[in-house]
Write a protein that holds these residues in place. Structure first.
Motif, PDB file in Angstrom:
ATOM      1  N   PHE A  64     -15.742 -16.627  56.720  1.00 42.30           N
ATOM      2  CA  PHE A  64     -15.190 -15.792  57.779  1.00 42.30           C
ATOM      3  C   PHE A  64     -13.834 -15.214  57.409  1.00 42.30           C
TER       4      PHE A  64
ATOM      5  N   CYS B 225     -10.960 -16.564  56.377  1.00 45.98           N
ATOM      6  CA  CYS B 225      -9.740 -17.282  56.708  1.00 45.98           C
ATOM      7  C   CYS B 225      -9.451 -18.265  55.579  1.00 45.98           C
TER       8      CYS B 225
ATOM      9  N   THR C 253     -18.561 -24.474  61.225  1.00 45.47           N
ATOM     10  CA  THR C 253     -18.000 -23.414  62.060  1.00 45.47           C
ATOM     11  C   THR C 253     -18.109 -23.719  63.550  1.00 45.47           C
TER      12      THR C 253
ATOM     13  N   ALA D  23     -15.003 -24.389  66.039  1.00 49.63           N
ATOM     14  CA  ALA D  23     -14.773 -23.542  67.202  1.00 49.63           C
ATOM     15  C   ALA D  23     -14.609 -24.373  68.470  1.00 49.63           C
TER      16      ALA D  23
ATOM     17  N   SER E 107      -4.747 -16.332  68.931  1.00 48.39           N
ATOM     18  CA  SER E 107      -5.300 -16.183  67.580  1.00 48.39           C
ATOM     19  C   SER E 107      -6.329 -17.269  67.292  1.00 48.39           C
ATOM     20  N   TRP E 108      -6.074 -18.488  67.771  1.00 47.61           N
ATOM     21  CA  TRP E 108      -7.047 -19.570  67.588  1.00 47.61           C
ATOM     22  C   TRP E 108      -8.324 -19.297  68.382  1.00 47.61           C
TER      23      TRP E 108
ATOM     24  N   LEU F 120     -10.370 -16.770  66.616  1.00 45.22           N
ATOM     25  CA  LEU F 120     -11.091 -17.389  65.506  1.00 45.22           C
ATOM     26  C   LEU F 120     -12.295 -18.161  66.032  1.00 45.22           C
TER      27      LEU F 120
ATOM     28  N   LEU G 143     -16.238 -17.655  65.117  1.00 47.22           N
ATOM     29  CA  LEU G 143     -17.009 -18.791  64.594  1.00 47.22           C
ATOM     30  C   LEU G 143     -18.204 -19.134  65.468  1.00 47.22           C
TER      31      LEU G 143
ATOM     32  N   SER H 257     -16.141 -11.523  60.431  1.00 45.46           N
ATOM     33  CA  SER H 257     -14.808 -11.951  60.024  1.00 45.46           C
ATOM     34  C   SER H 257     -13.800 -11.599  61.105  1.00 45.46           C
ATOM     35  N   ILE H 258     -12.802 -12.434  61.271  1.00 44.66           N
ATOM     36  CA  ILE H 258     -11.777 -12.172  62.274  1.00 44.66           C
ATOM     37  C   ILE H 258     -10.934 -10.969  61.893  1.00 44.66           C
ATOM     38  N   GLN H 259     -10.862 -10.657  60.608  1.00 42.65           N
ATOM     39  CA  GLN H 259     -10.119  -9.478  60.178  1.00 42.65           C
ATOM     40  C   GLN H 259     -10.777  -8.183  60.662  1.00 42.65           C
TER      41      GLN H 259
END
Length: 832
Positions: A43, A45, A116, A120, A156-157, A160, A164, A262-264
């Motif tokens: 993902f 990170c 994952t 999460a 941010s968590w 993510l 996930l 992906s979080i990006q």
């Protein structure tokens, strides 16, 4: 989580059978992390891999693949189970301590890369308990680095965790709800500062996106699976070769996929989501009760407990979303003394089936706690409709009708109270856009200029248009409207916002209605008065996306929506799928592609009284259906194969019988269809959805939607045959009348054509010779043939309000039918 005494699983080591994990280490050991190395997982990170103590999952699997030994693979599988159990144990212990207020006990280091889903879960729980104690930082003892987590870090968590958990609907729903709540709070009050570097997306974009992601998550995956499988079939011909151009729309796929890989990519993913929204208003509604009510009480520092909160998001492709978080007051019914109609029910009535009792399809939800009267009304409706007088006398018939009409009045009063106490002045957010917005746009543009010049306010223009669009309705609460105008399209309602005495006890964070905002309110009121002459405003349809907790309520029958064209869909992504499927089907059959599905109500197949015990219904419709030259079957049960052919080869399927007709064609057979007719299901509870805890909701309308049916008119609860026959007859009559009027063209389109023709004539002045007008050119005739495909003509759901009023009991029976699907127009098939 630090551990010791563990052997690395790889080419040279394996788990030892005598290794025993000490659970006390979970909470007692505070060892620092050992030698680490960087490892980038799927993902995107970067996480820490503990190479000397415990391998991360990626390193572990790579080592096993390099060894190629079956023994190592078996040990890896055991490691899978062991880590999963440990993470569940850690999560359970964290919840126990969190519920007891011992938040610092849950802050333990987690070494290695967990799976994952479990990762999460842990991130979600850490964020939940941190938010639960957000305002108690000064009273807590510092125990670790997780003692004081700032809100941006928590978000941010959670993001993510959102990425996930994209393959786990129930977890994704929880994470999405929490993210939506945090963004609404951040945009509405200074108590929760959240600074975003994203300029393209506002807080209302993020809040509404996560809100819709929490709705219909199970069904979105089912729609995605069906769409993917059908796309694979369409990409090859009968001989197995690739068909050029036969591809599925990427936009539709993105609407169904709730999160990127992906979080990006999340920001770009959400931006594309709003670009791909359908060109119609979508309103998402959820109820947050139980633990959420307690969390919001702690976060907002409210002195009184709120039983539940309603989260409402309004979005479309043309404007910025609007998100509301409103406190929900219980809807309590005044105690009334039983009259003769039901007090002596045991003496006057007997049941058709003594062993049959009303079964609540939704089990138990938060609605039962804050609006218990609704369940009681439905139960009494079932009892009264399933009982008949012991003696068929005039007095007993009168008493029975008194009982039924009293229930009808109670349901109508309940809906009025629900609108007032739950929505209050924000009810206009449920309304559709004006069909003709010229006058509204002029007033709106002037108001924006006045607010900027006279009040120095840079208000949100799309939000202001929503407020002006509801100018026909009474507005309450100057402070509420002013705050909504001044905020960033998000609003958190006050407890007792209609009680001025209570408003003074609230947090100072919500006080700020000064002279500037008062002047702004006056300007808004003046603008509304300019639009008061627009009494007969035609509105575009809306689509409701309802949480499972509230889908059983007849939202379409709220006073403000009673005359509005309303549809239901299980998720926002499913709307795009339905529209895309309609376009694809029209292209396949070589028809003009409209922006919405089209059906011919004369191209119908009816199934009338298949059980043989609804003789009055058969008498009412059988000859009428024949007069309309409709195909069908009456008085006998068909085979499933007959119905499959009928659903595939006709535009409309009409069912008058018991239930939803699933006893004649199972739901799984319906879902296999690649295209399906629009349906009118007039049986008891034909549109009801059954909730099964955390599992996917079940219901016949969902099966028809999955099969590609553009619209399904069905009943939420039990109905009586003669009254629902009146509704069904009114609907069919209206559809057929609209079909007959297509030759007259659309008034709005004709007006535009006349204006265009006048402009053409003026432009041709001075060209010398002017020819007399003769027959229309072929091009003009071809253009006029598009009239029946314009967006202005009435659609299937626009006739619902008229049909409801045709019922003797307009709420108890007329309120039961609802429209699932998307706006669907009426056309005339030249072959009929």
């Amino acid at each position: 989580m630090s551990t010791s005494g563990e052997s690395q699983v790889g080419t040279s080591g394996s788990l030892k059978g005598n290794d025993v994990f000490d659970c006390s280490d979970l909470l007692c050991q505070g060892e620092s992390l050992l030698e680490t190395k960087s490892c980038t997982v799927a993902f995107g990170c970067e996480v820490k891999c503990i190479s000397n103590n415990m391998s991360c999952w990626q390193c572990l699997s790579m080592a096993v693949m390099e060894s190629g030994l079956v023994n190592d693979f078996v040990h890896m599988k055991w490691e899978v189970v062991r880590r999963r159990l440990l993470l569940r144990l850690l999560t359970g212990i964290g919840k126990c301590f969190g519920n007891r207020g011992q938040i610092h006990e849950t802050h333990k280091e987690i070494a290695g890369d967990a799976f994952t889903v479990e990762r999460a879960v842990i991130l979600y729980n850490i964020c939940w308990f941190s938010l639960k104690n957000y305002h108690s930082k000064d009273t807590r003892t510092t125990c670790c680095d997780l003692f004081n987590i700032h809100l941006p870090k928590l978000v941010s968590w959670l993001m993510l965790a959102f990425v996930l958990s994209r393959e786990v609907p129930i977890l994704l729903q929880k994470v999405s709800q929490l993210l939506a709540t945090v963004y609404v709070l951040s945009a509405s009050t200074e108590l929760f500062p959240l600074f975003s570097s994203c300029k393209a997306l506002s807080e209302s974009h993020w809040a509404s996106y996560f809100h819709q992601a929490s709705l219909g998550t199970h069904l979105s995956y089912q729609f995605f699976s069906n769409t993917t499988e059908r796309c694979k079939v369409q990409l090859v011909d009968a001989e197995g070769s690739y068909v050029p151009g036969s591809t599925c729309r990427e936009e539709t796929s993105n609407q169904l996929r709730l999160a990127p890989d992906s979080i990006q990519d999340l920001e770009e993913f959400v931006t594309k989501f709003f670009v791909g929204l359908p060109d119609m208003t979508v309103v998402c509604i959820s109820l947050l009760g139980g633990a959420y009510a307690s969390l919001l009480k702690d976060l907002l520092l409210y002195p009184t407990y709120v039983h539940a909160w309603m989260l409402v998001s309004r979005m479309n492709s043309k404007s910025q979303p609007v998100v509301l978080l409103l406190p929900v007051d219980p809807v309590i019914e005044a105690e009334t003394s039983d009259d003769d109609a039901n007090s002596d029910s045991g003496k006057l009535w007997k049941s058709k089936d003594v062993d049959k009792h009303w079964h609540c399809p939704w089990g138990s939800t938060v609605v039962d706690n804050i609006a218990p009267v609704f369940k009681r009304i439905l139960e009494e409706n079932y009892l009264s409709s399933s009982k008949f007088p012991l003696e068929d006398t005039k007095r007993n018939r009168t008493l029975w009708w008194m009982w039924r009409k009293k229930l009808d009045c109670r349901l109508g009063k309940f809906l009025r109270n629900l609108e007032h106490s739950w929505l209050g002045p924000w009810k206009y957010v449920l309304l559709g856009e004006w069909s003709d917005r010229k006058r509204l746009d002029l007033v709106h543009k002037k108001l924006v200029c006045d607010l900027k010049s006279k009040c120095n306010l840079d208000v949100n223009e799309s939000l202001l248009k929503v407020i002006l669009g509801g100018s026909k309705y009474d507005f309450e609460g100057e402070a509420c409207i002013s705050q909504l105008c001044l905020r960033r399209c998000c609003y958190v309602g006050r407890v007792g916002c209609f009680d001025e005495a209570k408003c003074g006890t609230l947090s100072n964070a919500f006080n700020g209605v000064d002279k500037q905002s008062e002047l702004a309110f006056q300007l808004i009121q003046e603008a509304m008065s300019e639009l008061e002459g627009e009494d007969s405003v035609n509105r575009e349809p809306i689509i409701l996306v309802l949480d499972c907790e509230v889908q059983m309520l007849p939202w379409e029958n709220l006073p403000i929506l009673r005359d509005q064209e309303v549809y239901r869909m299980p998720s926002v992504g499913s709307i795009s799928v339905a529209l895309d499927k309609s376009h694809h089907h029209q292209e396949q059959v070589g028809k003009i592609v409209a922006s919405f599905p089209l059906i011919d109500p004369s191209d119908a197949f009816y199934l009338l009284n298949p059980s043989g015990d609804l003789s009055s219904t058969q008498v009412e419709f059988e000859n009428w259906f024949r007069d309309q030259n409709l195909e069908g079957k009456a008085g006998s049960a068909p085979t499933a194969e007959e119905l499959v052919v009928a659903l595939k080869s006709h535009d409309l399927f009409i069912y008058f019988g018991h239930g939803s007709g699933a006893q004649y064609i199972p739901r799984h057979e319906i879902q296999k269809l690649e295209n399906c007719a629009a349906t009118l299901l007039m049986g008891c509870s034909s549109g009801s959805l059954t909730l099964n805890g955390c599992y996917i909701p079940q219901g016949t309308p969902l099966s028809y939607l999955l099969a590609g049916s553009p619209v399904i008119v069905a009943n939420l609860w039990e109905v009586t045959d003669k009254d629902i026959d009146r509704f069904g007859k009114a609907m069919l009559d209206a559809w057929l009348r609209e079909r007959s009027s297509l030759s007259l063209g659309c008034a709005q389109c004709n007006l535009v054509a006349e204006e265009f023709e006048a402009m053409t004539i003026r432009s041709n002045k001075g060209n010398g010779k002017r020819k007399a007008r003769k027959k229309k050119s072929p091009e003009t005739c071809e253009t006029s043939s598009f009239n029946e495909f314009c967006d202005h003509r009435p659609k299937i759901g626009s006739f619902m309000s008229q049909a409801r009023e045709a019922c003797t009991l307009p709420f108890l029976i007329g309120g039961s039918p609802v429209c699932y699907g998307i706006p669907t127009g009426i056309r005339r098939n030249k072959d009929l």
